[in-house]
Design a protein around this motif. Sequence first.
Motif, PDB file in Angstrom:
ATOM      1  N   LEU A  66      49.629  41.104  36.059  1.00  0.00           N
ATOM      2  CA  LEU A  66      49.493  39.689  35.732  1.00  0.00           C
ATOM      3  C   LEU A  66      48.651  38.914  36.738  1.00  0.00           C
ATOM      4  CD1 LEU A  66      53.061  38.860  34.394  1.00  0.00           C
ATOM      5  CD2 LEU A  66      50.993  39.473  33.123  1.00  0.00           C
ATOM      6  N   LEU A  67      48.303  39.552  37.860  1.00  0.00           N
ATOM      7  CA  LEU A  67      47.399  38.875  38.789  1.00  0.00           C
ATOM      8  C   LEU A  67      46.042  38.712  38.118  1.00  0.00           C
ATOM      9  CD1 LEU A  67      48.110  40.574  42.248  1.00  0.00           C
ATOM     10  CD2 LEU A  67      48.856  38.342  41.425  1.00  0.00           C
ATOM     11  N   ARG A  68      45.325  37.675  38.483  1.00  0.00           N
ATOM     12  CA  ARG A  68      43.962  37.465  37.985  1.00  0.00           C
ATOM     13  C   ARG A  68      43.015  38.182  38.950  1.00  0.00           C
ATOM     14  NH1 ARG A  68      43.525  31.210  37.407  1.00  0.00           N
ATOM     15  NH2 ARG A  68      44.498  31.433  39.415  1.00  0.00           N
ATOM     16  N   TRP A  69      42.735  39.442  38.629  1.00  0.00           N
ATOM     17  CA  TRP A  69      41.927  40.300  39.496  1.00  0.00           C
ATOM     18  C   TRP A  69      40.453  39.935  39.375  1.00  0.00           C
ATOM     19  CZ3 TRP A  69      44.121  43.348  42.998  1.00  0.00           C
ATOM     20  CH2 TRP A  69      45.464  43.700  42.816  1.00  0.00           C
ATOM     21  N   ASN A  70      39.777  39.801  40.512  1.00  0.00           N
ATOM     22  CA  ASN A  70      38.326  39.592  40.497  1.00  0.00           C
ATOM     23  C   ASN A  70      37.646  40.878  40.062  1.00  0.00           C
ATOM     24  OD1 ASN A  70      38.948  37.135  41.602  1.00  0.00           O
ATOM     25  ND2 ASN A  70      37.612  37.338  43.365  1.00  0.00           N
ATOM     26  N   THR A  75      37.899  38.292  48.642  1.00  0.00           N
ATOM     27  CA  THR A  75      38.941  37.883  47.701  1.00  0.00           C
ATOM     28  C   THR A  75      39.082  38.916  46.593  1.00  0.00           C
ATOM     29  OG1 THR A  75      38.546  35.554  48.170  1.00  0.00           O
ATOM     30  CG2 THR A  75      39.703  36.078  46.116  1.00  0.00           C
ATOM     31  N   LEU A  76      40.319  39.340  46.342  1.00  0.00           N
ATOM     32  CA  LEU A  76      40.601  40.376  45.350  1.00  0.00           C
ATOM     33  C   LEU A  76      41.266  39.829  44.092  1.00  0.00           C
ATOM     34  CD1 LEU A  76      42.037  42.994  47.855  1.00  0.00           C
ATOM     35  CD2 LEU A  76      39.738  42.955  46.851  1.00  0.00           C
ATOM     36  N   ALA A  77      42.204  38.892  44.255  1.00  0.00           N
ATOM     37  CA  ALA A  77      42.972  38.407  43.099  1.00  0.00           C
ATOM     38  C   ALA A  77      43.630  37.083  43.428  1.00  0.00           C
ATOM     39  CB  ALA A  77      44.040  39.422  42.705  1.00  0.00           C
ATOM     40  N   ARG A  78      44.032  36.399  42.363  1.00  0.00           N
ATOM     41  CA  ARG A  78      44.792  35.154  42.483  1.00  0.00           C
ATOM     42  C   ARG A  78      46.045  35.284  41.626  1.00  0.00           C
ATOM     43  NH1 ARG A  78      39.578  34.245  42.844  1.00  0.00           N
ATOM     44  NH2 ARG A  78      38.774  32.653  44.253  1.00  0.00           N
ATOM     45  N   SER A  79      47.103  34.637  42.069  1.00  0.00           N
ATOM     46  CA  SER A  79      48.337  34.694  41.293  1.00  0.00           C
ATOM     47  C   SER A  79      48.360  33.576  40.262  1.00  0.00           C
ATOM     48  CB  SER A  79      49.555  34.572  42.209  1.00  0.00           C
ATOM     49  OG  SER A  79      49.632  33.272  42.750  1.00  0.00           O
ATOM     50  N   ARG A  80      49.198  33.769  39.290  1.00  0.00           N
ATOM     51  CA  ARG A  80      49.475  32.698  38.333  1.00  0.00           C
ATOM     52  C   ARG A  80      50.610  31.862  38.916  1.00  0.00           C
ATOM     53  NH1 ARG A  80      46.562  34.417  34.010  1.00  0.00           N
ATOM     54  NH2 ARG A  80      46.227  36.637  33.861  1.00  0.00           N
ATOM     55  N   ARG A  81      50.716  30.646  38.489  1.00  0.00           N
ATOM     56  CA  ARG A  81      51.713  29.738  39.077  1.00  0.00           C
ATOM     57  C   ARG A  81      53.141  30.266  38.954  1.00  0.00           C
ATOM     58  NH1 ARG A  81      48.903  25.630  40.682  1.00  0.00           N
ATOM     59  NH2 ARG A  81      47.235  24.707  39.477  1.00  0.00           N
TER      60      ARG A  81
END
Length: 193
Positions: free
Chosen positions: A39-43, A134-140
């Motif tokens: 579910l991470l927003r992977w670059n 930067t590899l990924a961002r989380s969802r809230r």
Amino acid sequence: MDDHPEPPTRRLFVALAPPDDAKDELARALQPAYAAYPLLRWNRIADWHITLAFLGELPSAAVPVLRSTLPGAAAAHPAPRLALHGGGHFDGRLLWSGVTGDLDGLHELASAVRELIRAHGLDFRDRPLHPHLTLARSRRDDPTSVPLAAAGLTGFAGRSWPAERLHLVGSNTGRGPGPIRYRDLASWPLAPS
């Protein structure tokens, strides 16, 4: 008639890019995290970069100025030898891999690029340089995946490589659905190390 007119502003930054084999090495180390945290927003791996100067939203007219300014900065600085190493996170929301190696050379290059851009009248918010990829961002609604994925990279130590080119990169603004996409607008060789 142009089907893709130039936008009035562009989100721009100046960066270094690891070579493909260094990216592949890190991507292999990330396989368990890809499976465990889907579910991470992977670059996209093709978009991995080390930002030296984030310029933010600038008028599109800034691009020709940067294209004429940055080649001199690249030619005047030797390619720093770098490696990707370990992992971490910013505020539990952004997963990154660290950068080791010639960090003095990296900081000198970043300072020179920033000074040159400002000298040409382009204003941007000067943030402290914390070399990372930067590899990924989380969802809230997912506060734990990024710190757990970062812990899984603790032992990662990539091979070293020379950062041979300075890149001017544009991105979409990240508004709306979908991931941020990056596009290399130009690049120039750094001096041999």
